[in-house]
Design a protein around this motif. Structure first.
Motif, PDB file in Angstrom:
ATOM      1  N   ARG A   1     -40.314   3.735   1.054  1.00 47.93           N
ATOM      2  CA  ARG A   1     -38.860   3.793   1.126  1.00 47.93           C
ATOM      3  C   ARG A   1     -38.297   5.108   0.576  1.00 47.93           C
ATOM      4  NH1 ARG A   1     -40.359  -1.398   0.954  1.00 47.93           N
ATOM      5  NH2 ARG A   1     -38.991  -3.049   1.759  1.00 47.93           N
TER       6      ARG A   1
ATOM      7  N   ALA B   1     -35.024   0.898  -4.358  1.00 46.97           N
ATOM      8  CA  ALA B   1     -36.144   0.440  -3.540  1.00 46.97           C
ATOM      9  C   ALA B   1     -36.729  -0.859  -4.088  1.00 46.97           C
ATOM     10  CB  ALA B   1     -37.217   1.520  -3.485  1.00 46.97           C
TER      11      ALA B   1
ATOM     12  N   ASP C   1     -34.719  -3.725  -2.910  1.00 46.24           N
ATOM     13  CA  ASP C   1     -35.041  -4.072  -1.518  1.00 46.24           C
ATOM     14  C   ASP C   1     -36.344  -4.864  -1.441  1.00 46.24           C
ATOM     15  OD1 ASP C   1     -32.790  -2.722  -0.705  1.00 46.24           O
ATOM     16  OD2 ASP C   1     -33.867  -0.906  -0.082  1.00 46.24           O
TER      17      ASP C   1
END
Length: 492
Positions: A101, A72, A75
């Motif tokens: 997420r 995560a 990202d």
């Protein structure tokens, strides 16, 4: 008389309006530092990764959960700071984005830490990189000054005290005087780096944590030299910001002096600043103004203001964390950005400037600037220095009051009266020549070409050593970044 209207609880209507106005109003925005925290966005992601890796290694968080959190974070990094959800600060916003997420397990990322030790670590992580950039800028400026000294070793110029012609010197001697000052600035910034490069992570709010954390491990993963020994000190201390900002203010003051010299020399025609570091007047087409040097000069004021603002913010704060500290970093960031930029500009201006040898030579002897040499020659021949000083002073006065246009003629008149047995005219004439005057000052650190050559050797050696030290610290940082990334990849 009718009663004032009230709500159901008996509160008057104006009070209700005020309550509604201020309930959840501007205070949330006033508290938020999310926009300003963009500077430490990458630092926070690195700190999050190191902390999560450590939690997994210690068995505090399961490896699978750690992998989801670390993925995560990848990202979030790819999306950038602008994509973060609203939050009180970047730390809260990143955590919210992780939970969005991963789900509730994303909140495990914050196990065994506080935003207090987190932000302190992020500031140190980012500041140390900025300090290395500032050090590199000083090295560039020193390199430009050393090259100037090598190229202008025999270029005679006037030297001043109180802005009055004092004694002849050389461009090389002038340049090396600033190079030596900047070498000390480099050393101070290295000192600040060493004290900045200590990890507060694991201190939690200020009293540590009951979890079995490995503070040395997170310090290693983040490339810190060690950990802060006391957890309360770890989250409270901002003296590393003060030290760094103070050293930058000192650097800015040194640069301001250099810039002032160049502006004055440009005014007198001694030096021409390259077009890239100058501008023309908006109305007077013949003008060429050394504007960039004037702005370098002004940055000293900005830096002093930054230091004063930081000290005032920190003054009187109790231990441990206080929200005032949220305002401390900005003073340091603005100072380091401004001074680093000014250092680079000063380096470029010096590296590209052209010195007017003829104008400098003509000015080198103005104002009886070789008078001290005559006094020295008399003293070296056996005349008490104070007597020699008085004789030459009288000669200078005579030259100013009569039709004698030069100190040489006035000195000959005095010598003809009383001191010819000590110094012959040829010696006086040689002593009065600016080039000969400079050549005679060959004591260590002096302006004579031989003395300057020795100074250049020392400057080159020190510059090389500091460049190696900078490269070593950058390499250590790069290795730590690579090691952290490798650990992250074992979970993602």
């Amino acid at each position: 008389m009718p009663e004032e209207p009230t709500d159901e609880s008996g509160t008057d209507g104006d009070s209700v309006v005020r309550r509604e106005r201020f309930s959840g109003g501007p205070a949330r925005g006033f508290l938020s530092s999310l926009a300003a925290d963009e500077r430490i966005f990458a630092a926070d992601l690195a700190v999050d990764r190191a902390h999560v890796v450590m939690l997994a290694e210690q068995g505090i968080v399961e490896a699978e959960t750690a992998g989801e959190i670390l993925a995560a974070l990848d990202d979030i990094e790819a999306a950038g700071h602008d994509a973060l959800p609203d939050g009180e600060d970047v730390h809260e916003a990143i955590e919210t984005a992780v939970i969005d997420r991963v789900g509730p397990d994303g909140g495990r990322m914050h196990t065994a830490r506080s935003r207090n030790d987190e932000v302190a670590t992020c500031i140190r992580y980012r500041l140390r990189e900025d300090l290395l950039d500032a050090i590199e800028a000083t090295l560039e400026a020193r390199g430009a000054l050393i090259e100037t000294a090598e190229a202008e070793g025999e270029t005679v110029m006037p030297g001043f005290t109180h802005l009055q012609p004092a004694q002849p010197t050389t461009v090389a001697h002038w340049a090396l005087s600033y190079e030596r000052a900047l070498a000390r600035e480099t050393a101070r910034l290295f000192d600040a780096y060493e004290r900045t490069n200590q990890s507060p992570l694991g201190a939690a709010a200020f009293a540590g944590t009951p979890f079995d954390v490995d503070r040395e491990r997170t310090a290693e993963l983040l490339g810190f030299d060690g950990v802060m020994a006391n957890t309360m000190d770890a989250v409270s201390a901002r003296d590393f910001l003060v030290e760094s900002t103070a050293h930058l203010a000192t650097l800015a003051t040194t640069l301001s002096g250099l810039a002032e010299d160049v502006v004055l020399y440009a005014n007198k025609g001694y030096i021409e600043v390259d077009d890239a570091y100058a501008s023309t007047s908006s109305i007077m087409p013949q003008k060429k103004n050394p504007d960039t040097l004037e702005l370098v000069r002004a940055r000293a004021g900005d830096a002093a203001a930054g230091l004063n603002g930081l000290l005032t913010t920190l003054k009187g704060l109790p231990r441990a964390y206080n929200r005032d500290l949220q305002r401390a970093g900005g003073h340091a960031w603005r100072t380091i950005d401004g001074v680093s930029e000014a250092t680079e500009v000063a380096a470029g201006a010096i590296a590209t400037a052209e010195w007017n040898d003829a104008a400098l030579a003509d000015a080198a002897g103005e104002g009886f600037s070789t008078a001290t040499g005559v006094a020295d020659a008399l003293a070296m021949a056996g005349v008490p220095f104070r007597t020699a000083h008085e004789v030459v002073a009288a000669a200078a006065e005579t030259a100013g009051e009569t039709d004698f246009q030069t100190l040489e003629a006035a000195t000959r008149k005095v010598l003809d009266k009383s001191l010819t047995e000590f110094v012959d005219r040829e010696t006086v004439e040689a002593t009065l020549d600016p080039t000969e005057s400079v050549a005679s000052r060959d004591s260590p650190g002096g302006p004579a070409p031989e003395a300057v050559a020795e100074q250049v050797v020392t400057a080159r050696e020190d510059h090389a050593a500091d460049s190696d030290a900078l490269a070593e610290r950058r390499e250590t940082r790069a290795k730590a970044d690579a090691a952290l990334q490798a650990e992250v990849e074992t979970y993602v």
